[in-house]
Design an enzyme around this catalytic site. Structure first.
Site, PDB file in Angstrom:
ATOM      1  N   HIS A   1       0.813  -1.220   0.000  1.00  0.00           N
ATOM      2  CA  HIS A   1       0.000   0.000   0.000  1.00  0.00           C
ATOM      3  C   HIS A   1       0.846   1.270   0.000  1.00  0.00           C
ATOM      4  CE1 HIS A   1      -3.543  -2.460   1.852  1.00  0.00           C
ATOM      5  NE2 HIS A   1      -3.376  -2.701   0.567  1.00  0.00           N
TER       6      HIS A   1
ATOM      7  N   ASN B   1      -2.915 -12.645  16.246  1.00  0.00           N
ATOM      8  CA  ASN B   1      -3.859 -11.528  16.338  1.00  0.00           C
ATOM      9  C   ASN B   1      -4.611 -11.681  17.661  1.00  0.00           C
ATOM     10  OD1 ASN B   1      -6.016  -9.665  15.976  1.00  0.00           O
ATOM     11  ND2 ASN B   1      -5.785  -9.831  13.756  1.00  0.00           N
TER      12      ASN B   1
ATOM     13  N   THR C   1      -3.583  -8.256  11.071  1.00  0.00           N
ATOM     14  CA  THR C   1      -4.455  -7.709  10.035  1.00  0.00           C
ATOM     15  C   THR C   1      -5.865  -8.265  10.208  1.00  0.00           C
ATOM     16  OG1 THR C   1      -4.867  -7.489   7.651  1.00  0.00           O
ATOM     17  CG2 THR C   1      -3.710  -9.482   8.367  1.00  0.00           C
TER      18      THR C   1
HETATM   19  P1  OAD Z   1      -7.122  -2.984  10.667  1.00  0.00           P
HETATM   20  O1  OAD Z   1      -7.161  -1.763  11.508  1.00  0.00           O
HETATM   21  O2  OAD Z   1      -8.286  -3.329   9.771  1.00  0.00           O
HETATM   22  O3  OAD Z   1      -6.899  -4.296  11.598  1.00  0.00           O
HETATM   23  C1  OAD Z   1      -5.870  -4.301  12.548  1.00  0.00           C
HETATM   24  C2  OAD Z   1      -5.788  -5.720  13.102  1.00  0.00           C
HETATM   25  O4  OAD Z   1      -4.703  -5.767  14.022  1.00  0.00           O
HETATM   26  C3  OAD Z   1      -7.036  -6.151  13.856  1.00  0.00           C
HETATM   27  O5  OAD Z   1      -7.396  -7.466  13.442  1.00  0.00           O
HETATM   28  C4  OAD Z   1      -6.584  -6.151  15.327  1.00  0.00           C
HETATM   29  O6  OAD Z   1      -7.216  -7.185  16.082  1.00  0.00           O
HETATM   30  C5  OAD Z   1      -5.122  -6.457  15.186  1.00  0.00           C
HETATM   31  N1  OAD Z   1      -4.277  -5.950  16.277  1.00  0.00           N
HETATM   32  C6  OAD Z   1      -4.482  -4.880  17.066  1.00  0.00           C
HETATM   33  N2  OAD Z   1      -3.449  -4.734  17.939  1.00  0.00           N
HETATM   34  C7  OAD Z   1      -2.568  -5.754  17.671  1.00  0.00           C
HETATM   35  C8  OAD Z   1      -1.320  -6.159  18.201  1.00  0.00           C
HETATM   36  N3  OAD Z   1      -0.749  -5.481  19.214  1.00  0.00           N
HETATM   37  N4  OAD Z   1      -0.703  -7.256  17.668  1.00  0.00           N
HETATM   38  C9  OAD Z   1      -1.280  -7.946  16.652  1.00  0.00           C
HETATM   39  N5  OAD Z   1      -2.469  -7.605  16.101  1.00  0.00           N
HETATM   40  C10 OAD Z   1      -3.101  -6.526  16.605  1.00  0.00           C
HETATM   41  O7  OAD Z   1      -5.780  -2.871   9.825  1.00  0.00           O
HETATM   42  P2  OAD Z   1      -5.371  -3.708   8.572  1.00  0.00           P
HETATM   43  O8  OAD Z   1      -5.891  -5.113   8.639  1.00  0.00           O
HETATM   44  O9  OAD Z   1      -3.922  -3.557   8.394  1.00  0.00           O
HETATM   45  O10 OAD Z   1      -5.607  -0.088   3.330  1.00  0.00           O
HETATM   46  O11 OAD Z   1      -6.134  -2.937   7.392  1.00  0.00           O
HETATM   47  C11 OAD Z   1      -5.861  -3.348   6.085  1.00  0.00           C
HETATM   48  C12 OAD Z   1      -6.009  -2.160   5.185  1.00  0.00           C
HETATM   49  O12 OAD Z   1      -7.304  -1.563   5.387  1.00  0.00           O
HETATM   50  C13 OAD Z   1      -5.057  -1.033   5.462  1.00  0.00           C
HETATM   51  O13 OAD Z   1      -3.793  -1.267   4.915  1.00  0.00           O
HETATM   52  C14 OAD Z   1      -5.762   0.098   4.736  1.00  0.00           C
HETATM   53  C15 OAD Z   1      -7.190  -0.169   5.122  1.00  0.00           C
HETATM   54  O14 OAD Z   1      -8.057   0.097   4.064  1.00  0.00           O
HETATM   55  C16 OAD Z   1      -5.232   1.027   2.608  1.00  0.00           C
HETATM   56  O15 OAD Z   1      -4.956   2.064   3.157  1.00  0.00           O
HETATM   57  C17 OAD Z   1      -5.234   0.833   1.137  1.00  0.00           C
END
Ligand code: OAD
Length: 246
Positions: free
Chosen positions: A126, A219, A194
């Protein structure tokens, strides 16, 4: 099964792998103090939804609002340091390299913390918020004048924007090709922090499963992958990943 057994099994899978792919999301940077993607809208930004700011249409409609949001996020990122999760992934990559095992880290994050931690085989799906390019032609721009408005490209004069993928935009072709290749050829796929909902990244662990790979998820909360993962470890990246070192 006691939690430590899952970590032991995950370590054994990584230890015996001939090729490893890792996918990270915003969760791995949470312990570095960077809000996950959907938490970023706090304070001044809380009245907006990401989809209202992270799009080309939003930028064209109000360039300064979008530019200022990313400038604020760049400041947040500049203050952040890699955490134990990022560092553990560098150690796993080094162990793979020492053994001649292929290793690729695919990230959805734009914060640049994997690179800062020392990850070498990095695929930024991204983009990277620390990089800036121009809107019309994608000219990379290393520095720009401090201005109240939105700076212009020194090459073509069009407005500058963050070098990140916005909603509705296609992913960088090379990065996507590399991510697909690594996911379809790995023996172990480690999916960390994620929500596994945003495509095409969300499909990568499932593609790995279809190719017969073992999938390890880290996660604290359940995701659409949790029920399909070979091993699902409920915990934070900074606490779990150091336990998976080879
Ligand atoms: P999200 O904010 O959707 O999800 C974050 C994930 O991290 C969740 O499943 C949480 O449970 C988990 N989490 C939180 N704290 C954590 C920790 N300390 N250790 C491990 N896991 C933890 O973020 P992404 O999945 O990265 O795209 O979102 C994917 C994409 O959605 C982003 O890259 C963005 C957005 O649209 C673009 O900007 C194109």
């Amino acid at each position: 099964m006691p939690p430590e057994d899952d970590r032991k099994r995950a370590r054994a899978l990584l230890d015996g792998a001939t090729a490893v792919a890792v996918l990270t999301g915003a969760g791995i940077s949470a312990e570095s103090g960077i809000p996950t993607f959907r938490d970023a809208l706090t304070g001044l930004w809380e009245k907006f939804r990401p989809e209202e700011l992270a799009t080309p249409e939003a930028f064209l409609a109000n360039p300064k609002l979008v530019w200022d949001w990313y400038a604020w996020r760049r400041e947040q990122v500049a203050m952040a340091l890699p955490n134990a999760g990022h560092v553990a992934l560098v150690a796993i990559e080094e162990a793979c390299r020492d053994r001649g095992v292929d290793f690729t880290l695919i990230t959805q994050n734009v914060d640049g913390l994997h690179e800062l931690a020392g990850t070498r085989r990095l695929v930024e799906l991204h983009g990277n918020i620390r990089r800036v390019k121009c809107f019309d032609h994608g000219h990379a721009v290393k520095s720009w004048p401090a201005t109240d408005g939105v700076p212009a490209c020194p090459h073509c004069g069009s407005l500058l924007r963050p070098d990140v993928v916005w909603f509705g935009e296609s992913l960088p072709g090379v990065a996507l090709t590399q991510a697909l290749a690594a996911s379809q050829s790995c023996e172990v796929f480690l999916c960390v922090g994620t929500s596994t909902v945003v495509e095409p990244a969300a499909s990568l662990p499932f593609m790995a499963l279809e190719e017969g790979a073992k999938v390890i998820e880290v996660n604290p909360t359940r995701t659409p992958l949790t029920g399909r993962a070979t091993i699902a470890i409920a915990g934070s990246a900074g606490e779990v990943l150091p336990d998976l070192l080879l």
